[in-house]
Each structure stands twice: as structure tokens, then as C-alpha cells.
Design a protein around this motif. Structure first.
Motif, mmCIF file in Angstrom:
data_model
loop_
_atom_site.group_PDB
_atom_site.id
_atom_site.type_symbol
_atom_site.label_atom_id
_atom_site.label_comp_id
_atom_site.label_asym_id
_atom_site.label_seq_id
_atom_site.Cartn_x
_atom_site.Cartn_y
_atom_site.Cartn_z
ATOM 1 N N PRO A 166 0.931 -1.210 0.065
ATOM 2 C CA PRO A 166 -0.021 -0.026 -0.036
ATOM 3 C C PRO A 166 0.833 1.218 0.034
ATOM 4 C CG PRO A 166 -0.884 -1.698 1.483
ATOM 5 C CD PRO A 166 0.390 -2.260 1.076
ATOM 6 N N CYS A 167 0.554 2.241 -0.890
ATOM 7 C CA CYS A 167 1.373 3.213 -1.139
ATOM 8 C C CYS A 167 0.607 4.388 -1.537
ATOM 9 C CB CYS A 167 2.610 2.962 -2.096
ATOM 10 S SG CYS A 167 3.626 4.178 -2.492
ATOM 11 N N PHE A 168 0.954 5.681 -0.879
ATOM 12 C CA PHE A 168 0.392 7.169 -1.274
ATOM 13 C C PHE A 168 1.177 8.072 -1.609
ATOM 14 C CE2 PHE A 168 -2.780 4.599 1.293
ATOM 15 C CZ PHE A 168 -3.785 4.521 0.621
ATOM 16 N N ASP A 169 1.124 8.803 -2.547
ATOM 17 C CA ASP A 169 2.148 9.995 -2.801
ATOM 18 C C ASP A 169 0.936 10.991 -2.326
ATOM 19 O OD1 ASP A 169 3.954 8.509 -3.907
ATOM 20 O OD2 ASP A 169 3.512 8.762 -5.880
ATOM 21 N N VAL A 170 1.804 11.942 -1.458
ATOM 22 C CA VAL A 170 1.251 13.301 -1.149
ATOM 23 C C VAL A 170 1.926 14.367 -1.802
ATOM 24 C CG1 VAL A 170 0.750 14.632 1.044
ATOM 25 C CG2 VAL A 170 0.711 12.258 1.023
ATOM 26 N N PHE A 171 1.107 14.924 -2.567
ATOM 27 C CA PHE A 171 1.461 16.335 -3.314
ATOM 28 C C PHE A 171 1.149 17.542 -2.837
ATOM 29 C CE2 PHE A 171 0.990 12.741 -6.460
ATOM 30 C CZ PHE A 171 1.935 12.973 -7.516
ATOM 31 N N GLY A 172 2.342 18.408 -2.702
ATOM 32 C CA GLY A 172 1.938 19.805 -2.007
ATOM 33 C C GLY A 172 2.865 20.707 -2.447
ATOM 34 N N ASP A 173 2.688 21.979 -2.046
ATOM 35 C CA ASP A 173 3.709 23.043 -2.292
ATOM 36 C C ASP A 173 4.870 22.778 -1.984
ATOM 37 O OD1 ASP A 173 1.758 24.208 -4.042
ATOM 38 O OD2 ASP A 173 1.204 25.529 -2.015
ATOM 39 N N ALA A 174 6.105 23.367 -2.337
ATOM 40 C CA ALA A 174 7.481 22.998 -2.023
ATOM 41 C C ALA A 174 7.531 23.841 -0.634
ATOM 42 C CB ALA A 174 8.550 23.662 -2.985
ATOM 43 N N GLY A 175 7.070 24.561 -0.300
ATOM 44 C CA GLY A 175 7.003 25.413 1.041
ATOM 45 C C GLY A 175 6.420 24.557 2.091
ATOM 46 N N ALA A 176 5.668 23.603 1.840
ATOM 47 C CA ALA A 176 4.883 22.689 2.968
ATOM 48 C C ALA A 176 5.568 21.486 2.999
ATOM 49 C CB ALA A 176 3.485 22.497 2.216
ATOM 50 N N ARG A 177 6.836 21.423 2.249
ATOM 51 C CA ARG A 177 7.535 20.056 2.499
ATOM 52 C C ARG A 177 7.587 19.572 3.997
ATOM 53 N NH1 ARG A 177 12.345 17.464 4.293
ATOM 54 N NH2 ARG A 177 12.632 15.577 3.023
ATOM 55 N N ASP A 178 8.226 20.322 4.669
ATOM 56 C CA ASP A 178 8.702 20.137 6.204
ATOM 57 C C ASP A 178 7.360 19.759 6.981
ATOM 58 O OD1 ASP A 178 11.276 20.561 5.381
ATOM 59 O OD2 ASP A 178 11.475 22.461 6.189
#
Length: 328
Positions: A166-178
Motif C-alpha cells: 500500500p502506497c500513497f503519494d502526497v503532493f503539495g507546495d514546496a514550502g509545505a514539504r517540512d
């Protein structure tokens, strides 16, 4: 599995890694679905909003320029992402063939991040981190999208099938990475190192562009069809003639297969049949904590799954067995 803690976490609990090196493109325009459908192997026009698919871009002779994922966001908008290796040839093809009057694309890579969470407990971790319900995540088909938030910032969650767990990719803005990393770690995800992720990928029988195949390989040789990346029912696209001819009237002489052995298999090594005839080449190779030495390899079609072969090694031939993919 003590020597690969990331592998143990991803197969027994949940683990995370940063996949932000992927190339991320935002497509819009009045004819964007038709444009992508004419360039890619799968049926982009048939995607409902919130769904996605695996696909490839081919040369006119049916060889793979890049493999990629396409996500439909509705309102004549699609997101395409590809691995770091597949990104440059994909972009070169798009610059040549996309008519900006019909479709436009923006490279979002530098301003985005992708955090991958894998393992039996990945759904619980991602639900806790994003606010998306566990039931909604469990119900996601491969490449389907759910929308959540982390630290007040919207994120998109996509189910990814390429690690075999089971695997999920979470996409967000670069600034939200941390903030994304902090949220999945707080929910229990452990680090997943690149070597462990590669073992999982090989076990799942998922080839990597630039390692297992490239622009010299036909789509069906690479197994793009086996992975659901080709529609044989849609209209014309670049490379379709070769793909259709192979599918309906012929065959390829080699395909990407599995190898198992008691000894690590050198990447790039030649594979031989018992009579000494060359029958293939090793590509990705790893030592799986569960399965022992395994590899992805191009093997000629006359060699059956289960057949014994030998692989050229520095200290002499290495016995191996051709295996059906996926391994696990």
C-alpha cells in the motif's frame, strides 16, 4: 531484515521518502484531452475527474520516450508527472508537438514536493496526516486522487501501485514539504531509504526508465502493457501502429522478466541458456530480505518462466531461474 530498517518499515508498518525529484506538469486548454490522447498510449480522454492512469510517450516506431502518470482534475486540466530520468525526454517531446493554441503546460516541479508513504499502515498514517478519511483512502483505485490539508495547506493524495505494498503519494507546495514530513512522521511513518525502495520496486516488477528501459526499447518489451499503461481501443496516437501490430498480429522477441538466484546478479551481465546461447541481459538487481537475490532482465520470449539460465559473473556463471513478475 535488520540490515534494511526502511524495508522492514515499508513491509510491516509504514515508511516515508521524498519523491520530489519527479517532474510535475500542469496541462490546460480547450483541446488538452485530445492533445494528450494523441501523444500518450493510454486513454486520457476517458479519465473522470479525480482519477488517473499510467501511460507512456512513444516514438513513431513505438519505442519509449518516457513513462509517466496522468491525473484528471476536471475543467480541461490534467497533471502529468514523470520520474527525474524520464522528465527531460518527455519535455523535449512536448516542446516539439504540443500546439499552445490547443493545450498549454506549466512546469510545476520547482514549486512542488511529493512525499511518499508506503506500507501496510500507510493508509492510517496518511489519513491522520491529511484529514482524509481512512475509508476514503482505502477505497481509492490506483492513481485516483483525494484532497486533504496539512497545516492549513491543501495537499493531493494519490494511490501509487509501483512498490507492491500500500502506497500513497502526497503532493503539495514546496514550502509545505517540512510540514508534510512532520505530519507523516508524527503519525508513525519511519524513513524509507532509496535502496529499500528500490528492492520493493524490483519485487513488484516495476521497471525504471533509464535503468530497465530507455528510448531503444519497445513499449511491450518494457511491459508497459502488463502494467496497464496501454489502451488498445482508443484512437490514433504516436507509435500506435507498432503497438497495435505487436498486440494483434505479432510479438516482441524479448520482454522484461524476473530472475531469481542464490547469488547477487550483476546489472548489465549477459544471460545464457543451458546450451550457452545468449538469451538476455540483467537490468535492475537487488538482494531482497524476503526473496534473496532478484533482478529484472530482458529475456528472449522462447525462454519460459521457470527455466534455468546462467548469468555471467566475475567468478564464473551464476545459476538463476526466470520468474514471473511481480515477484511478491
Amino acid at each position: 531484515m535488520s540490515g534494511m530498517p526502511g524495508y522492514a518499515a515499508a513491509t510491516e508498518r509504514a515508511a516515508w521518502c521524498d519523491a520530489s525529484d519527479r517532474v510535475l506538469l500542469d496541462f490546460t486548454g480547450p483541446k488538452v484531452a485530445e492533445t494528450l490522447n494523441g501523444l500518450l498510449t493510454n486513454d486520457v480522454a476517458g479519465l473522470a475527474p479525480g482519477t488517473g492512469q499510467y501511460a507512456a510517450a512513444l516514438t513513431p516506431k513505438g519505442k519509449v520516450i518516457a513513462d509517466l502518470r496522468v491525473f484528471a482534475h476536471g475543467g480541461d486540466r490534467f497533471i502529468v508527472d514523470a520520474s527525474a530520468a524520464a522528465g527531460p525526454p518527455l519535455l523535449a517531446m512536448l516542446r516539439k508537438f504540443v500546439n499552445p493554441r490547443l493545450a498549454k503546460y506549466v512546469d510545476l516541479s520547482a514549486g512542488s514536493c511529493t512525499i511518499r508513504v508506503a506500507g501496510p499502515d500507510a493508509g492510517r498514517v496518511v489519513a491522520a496526516a491529511t484529514g482524509v478519511s481512512r475509508d476514503a483512502l482505502d477505497a481509492l483505485a490506483a492513481y485516483a486522487i483525494a484532497v486533504g490539508t496539512i497545516a492549513g495547506t491543501p495537499v493531493r493524495v494519490v494511490r501509487a501501485p509501483d512498490l507492491g505494498v500500500p502506497c500513497f503519494d502526497v503532493f503539495g507546495d514546496a514550502g509545505a514539504r517540512d510540514a508534510i514530513v512532520a505530519a507523516v512522521v508524527a503519525a508513525g511513518a519511519e524513513p524509507l531509504d532509496a535502496a529499500s525502495a528500490d528492492v520493493l520496486r524490483i519485487e513488484a516488477g516495476w521497471p525504471r526508465f533509464g535503468v530497465d528501459f530507455d528510448e531503444n526499447v519497445l513499449a511491450q518489451e518494457a511491459g508497459i502493457d502488463r502494467l496497464g499503461g496501454i489502451s488498445f481501443d482508443k484512437g490514433c496516437y504516436t507509435g500506435q501502429e507498432t503497438v497495435a501490430r505487436v498486440h494483434f498480429r505479432g510479438h516482441v522477441n524479448r520482454t522484461l522478466r524476473g530472475l531469481r538466484s542464490g547469488t547477487p546478479l550483476p546489472p548489465g551481465a549477459e544471460i545464457h541458456a543451458p546450451d550457452g546461447k545468449p538469451v538476455g541481459t540483467v537490468r535492475s538487481s537487488a538482494v531482497s530480505p524476503r526473496l534473496g537475490p532478484v533482478a529484472l532482465a530482458f529475456v528472449r520470449r522462447e525462454v519460459a518462466d521457470g527455466d534455468a539460465v546462467s548469468v555471467a559473473g566475475g567468478a564464473g556463471p551464476i545459476p538463476a531461474t526466470v520468474a514471473t513478475l511481480p515477484f511478491a
